[in-house]
Design a protein around this motif. Structure first.
Motif, mmCIF file in Angstrom:
data_model
loop_
_atom_site.group_PDB
_atom_site.id
_atom_site.type_symbol
_atom_site.label_atom_id
_atom_site.label_comp_id
_atom_site.label_asym_id
_atom_site.label_seq_id
_atom_site.Cartn_x
_atom_site.Cartn_y
_atom_site.Cartn_z
ATOM 1 N N VAL A 273 34.006 120.019 51.231
ATOM 2 C CA VAL A 273 33.508 119.179 49.602
ATOM 3 C C VAL A 273 32.270 119.365 49.899
ATOM 4 O O VAL A 273 31.255 120.304 48.760
ATOM 5 N N GLU A 274 31.649 118.679 50.554
ATOM 6 C CA GLU A 274 29.997 118.785 50.903
ATOM 7 C C GLU A 274 29.071 120.375 51.050
ATOM 8 O O GLU A 274 28.327 120.523 50.461
ATOM 9 N N LEU A 275 30.194 120.243 52.268
ATOM 10 C CA LEU A 275 29.162 121.789 51.865
ATOM 11 C C LEU A 275 29.531 122.940 51.355
ATOM 12 O O LEU A 275 28.705 123.429 50.666
ATOM 13 N N LEU A 276 30.210 123.003 50.432
ATOM 14 C CA LEU A 276 30.770 123.388 48.751
ATOM 15 C C LEU A 276 29.841 123.549 48.115
ATOM 16 O O LEU A 276 29.466 124.766 47.202
ATOM 17 N N GLN A 277 29.433 122.307 47.824
ATOM 18 C CA GLN A 277 28.678 121.477 46.855
ATOM 19 C C GLN A 277 26.736 122.413 46.712
ATOM 20 O O GLN A 277 26.752 122.105 45.914
ATOM 21 N N ALA A 278 26.920 122.659 47.811
ATOM 22 C CA ALA A 278 25.446 123.526 48.061
ATOM 23 C C ALA A 278 25.522 125.135 48.277
ATOM 24 O O ALA A 278 24.212 125.479 48.412
ATOM 25 N N LYS A 279 26.723 125.639 48.342
ATOM 26 C CA LYS A 279 27.217 126.928 47.934
ATOM 27 C C LYS A 279 27.608 127.966 46.791
ATOM 28 O O LYS A 279 27.313 128.682 46.941
ATOM 29 N N VAL A 280 28.098 127.087 46.427
ATOM 30 C CA VAL A 280 28.732 127.648 45.185
ATOM 31 C C VAL A 280 28.436 127.547 44.027
ATOM 32 O O VAL A 280 27.322 126.321 43.975
ATOM 33 N N GLU A 281 28.490 128.069 42.909
ATOM 34 C CA GLU A 281 27.859 128.279 41.768
ATOM 35 C C GLU A 281 28.384 126.709 40.831
ATOM 36 O O GLU A 281 29.276 126.878 41.161
ATOM 37 N N ARG A 282 27.732 126.243 39.628
ATOM 38 C CA ARG A 282 28.182 124.216 38.883
ATOM 39 C C ARG A 282 29.806 125.204 39.423
ATOM 40 O O ARG A 282 31.127 124.405 38.476
ATOM 41 N N ASP A 283 30.189 126.578 37.749
ATOM 42 C CA ASP A 283 31.359 126.140 37.029
ATOM 43 C C ASP A 283 32.233 126.320 38.708
ATOM 44 O O ASP A 283 33.448 125.688 38.451
ATOM 45 N N LYS A 284 32.358 127.007 39.432
ATOM 46 C CA LYS A 284 33.266 127.089 40.648
ATOM 47 C C LYS A 284 33.183 125.403 42.115
ATOM 48 O O LYS A 284 34.222 125.559 42.148
ATOM 49 N N LEU A 285 31.877 125.071 41.053
ATOM 50 C CA LEU A 285 32.200 123.677 41.739
ATOM 51 C C LEU A 285 33.052 122.190 41.673
ATOM 52 O O LEU A 285 33.122 121.420 42.437
#
Length: 509
Positions: A273-285
């Motif tokens: 989840v921490e890795l995805l937080q830095a790579k995805v857009e806000r809505d996807k996050l």
């Protein structure tokens, strides 16, 4: 002659008469009464455990009793004989029957079928042959034939069964089962006293005396054999319980391994989840965060189960162990069956987010029954289920009601003195599922006071976790839930328990 010597002489004379005339003195009644108690006791064990070994032993004792009951001359047994009519004269037939049942009992007791399958087939076929022979004899007599044919056929049976017994004893000594010595010792004792009885019978008959004293040796053989057989059955039941306890210990070890694996999975999930937080857009996050929260709720639930299970398992096993130590085998077996079924259902529900209402109610019932062991069954648990509910098709979050029941027992009823009551109700009202859990415990205020006094305090996340799971459940099914917890008071303002109400949308599988 001094009075003391006269009394001593009369006592010795009465004792001799007691053993020399077992029919007239009531000794036979004593033997038959003891065997009847053993037979009834093991019949009850069969209905409780559904183990055919107890049924076979009960039948074995029953036909021993029937083979000797015709000789009874005193007491209530004579009235039984009057109602038996012609059936009391079938002594040889009853004797043949209990010999055949003995073989089946021995096969089951030492597990001959598993250890010696080839020998088992030969012996079982031989028993079917001699059983058919005995049935034909009886049928011939029942249709009007002479009973002398039955008596002559009995001597054929004796020779046949002696040959089979030799092969059976060979298997006894070859068996690796530690319980074989109970069967060998008991059988040899009965054989010894039976031969002794036969020799005395022939001696008295040759001398023209009464043959009644010769039967006392046979009855002693019956008594000693069945004492040893009963001890062997008790030992076998103890070995079964030890095996079950070992299985429970293995289960506990497996649960601990699952807990470690769960921690590793949670750490990995958090890292992802921490890795995805830095790579995805806000809505996807946001969507991932929502999914993460749902998964975390389920992981918390699994963690709570893993935390609950070891404490619950150890406490329950200690209670069951207490029954075993106190030699309360029936209670030990009863609660061990309840406990194992509960563990299986908890493990099964751990694999699913939602389960049927029928499964949830069964888990609740088993949980309270097992917890009730430590309260000496003082808790009166009442289930009130609406008949209109389709229990097998309505689904609810797994282990939803267990935290409420646990709180009711350990924070409400545990500290209460006197009558302890717990109610679980499920009804369909206004198109929703309404579940009520009510106890007559000390109430939440008093429980908090007790909790503050404890040296060891353990924070509980069960209620908050339950609310999170309810949120996820209704969100997935586009509905609403309602949860209330209310303290109950009497007219004087004294706490008289706690009432929990849960309303859920009815969701079908």
């Amino acid at each position: 002659m001094p009075l003391y010597n006269v009394l001593l002489f009369n006592t010795l004379q009465n004792t001799n008469n007691f053993f020399e005339f077992p029919y007239q003195s009531g000794f036979l009644d004593f033997v038959l009464g003891g065997l009847t108690l053993l037979s009834v006791y093991h019949l009850f064990l069969f209905f409780q455990n559904r183990n055919k070994l107890y049924l076979l032993y009960s039948l074995y004792l029953t036909f021993i009793i029937l083979s000797q009951i015709r000789f009874a001359q005193t007491g209530f047994i004579t009235s039984i004989l009057d109602h038996m009519g012609i059936f009391k004269e079938y002594g040889e037939i009853y004797t043949e029957t209990y010999h055949i049942i003995y073989f089946f009992f021995a096969f089951k007791f030492l597990e001959i079928k598993e250890d010696f399958p080839k020998w088992y087939r030969y012996l079982i076929n031989a028993l079917y042959i001699i059983g058919g022979f005995c049935a034909l004899k009886f049928l011939y007599y029942a249709l009007g034939g002479s009973y002398s044919y039955v008596e002559q056929g009995y001597f054929v049976f004796v020779i046949y069964i002696l040959i089979l017994s030799i092969f059976l004893y060979i298997l006894f000594f070859k068996s690796i089962r530690p319980l074989k010595y109970y069967l060998i010792t008991g059988s040899l004792i009965l054989l010894f006293f039976s031969v002794l009885s036969l020799l005395k019978y022939l001696q008295y008959r040759t001398e023209g005396e009464s043959i009644e004293p010769s039967y006392i040796y046979l009855y002693f053989g019956f008594i000693l054999e069945n004492i040893i057989f009963s001890l062997g059955l008790g030992k076998k039941q103890k070995l079964i319980l030890n095996e079950r306890n070992q299985a429970q210990e293995n289960l506990i070890n497996q649960l601990e391994e699952n807990k470690k694996l769960e921690i590793e999975v949670r750490k990995k999930l958090e890292q992802d989840v921490e890795l995805l937080q830095a790579k995805v857009e806000r809505d996807k996050l946001e969507r991932l965060t929502i999914q993460y929260e749902r998964d975390l709720v389920e992981l918390k639930l699994a963690s709570l189960r893993s935390q609950m299970n070891p404490h619950f398992i150890f406490n329950s096993l200690n209670s069951i162990k207490g029954f075993i130590i106190d030699n309360e085998q029936e209670n030990a077996v009863f609660y061990l069956n309840k406990f194992s079924k509960l563990i299986r259902m908890i493990l099964s529900s751990s694999m699913e987010k939602n389960i049927s209402l029928a499964q949830e109610i069964e888990i609740a019932k088993l949980y309270v029954n097992v917890e009730n062991i430590r309260f000496n069954n003082e808790i009166l648990f009442t289930l009130n289920i609406d008949k209109e509910l389709s229990l097998n098709t309505i689904k609810v979050p797994a282990l939803l009601f267990q935290p409420f029941l646990e709180n009711a027992i350990w924070h409400g009823l545990a500290a209460k003195e006197g009558r302890k009551e717990l109610l679980f109700s499920a009804v369909k009202k206004d198109g929703v599922l309404k579940v009520t859990i009510k106890d007559n415990g000390v109430g939440r205020t008093k429980s908090s006071e007790y909790k503050k006094k404890k040296l060891m305090k353990r924070e509980s996340f069960g209620m908050k976790l339950t609310e999170d799971r309810l949120e996820n459940f209704v969100a997935s099914n586009k509905g609403k839930y309602h949860l209330t917890i209310k303290d109950l008071y009497d007219k004087r303002g004294q706490a008289v328990g706690t009432l929990v109400k849960v309303k859920l949308p009815i969701v079908l599988n």
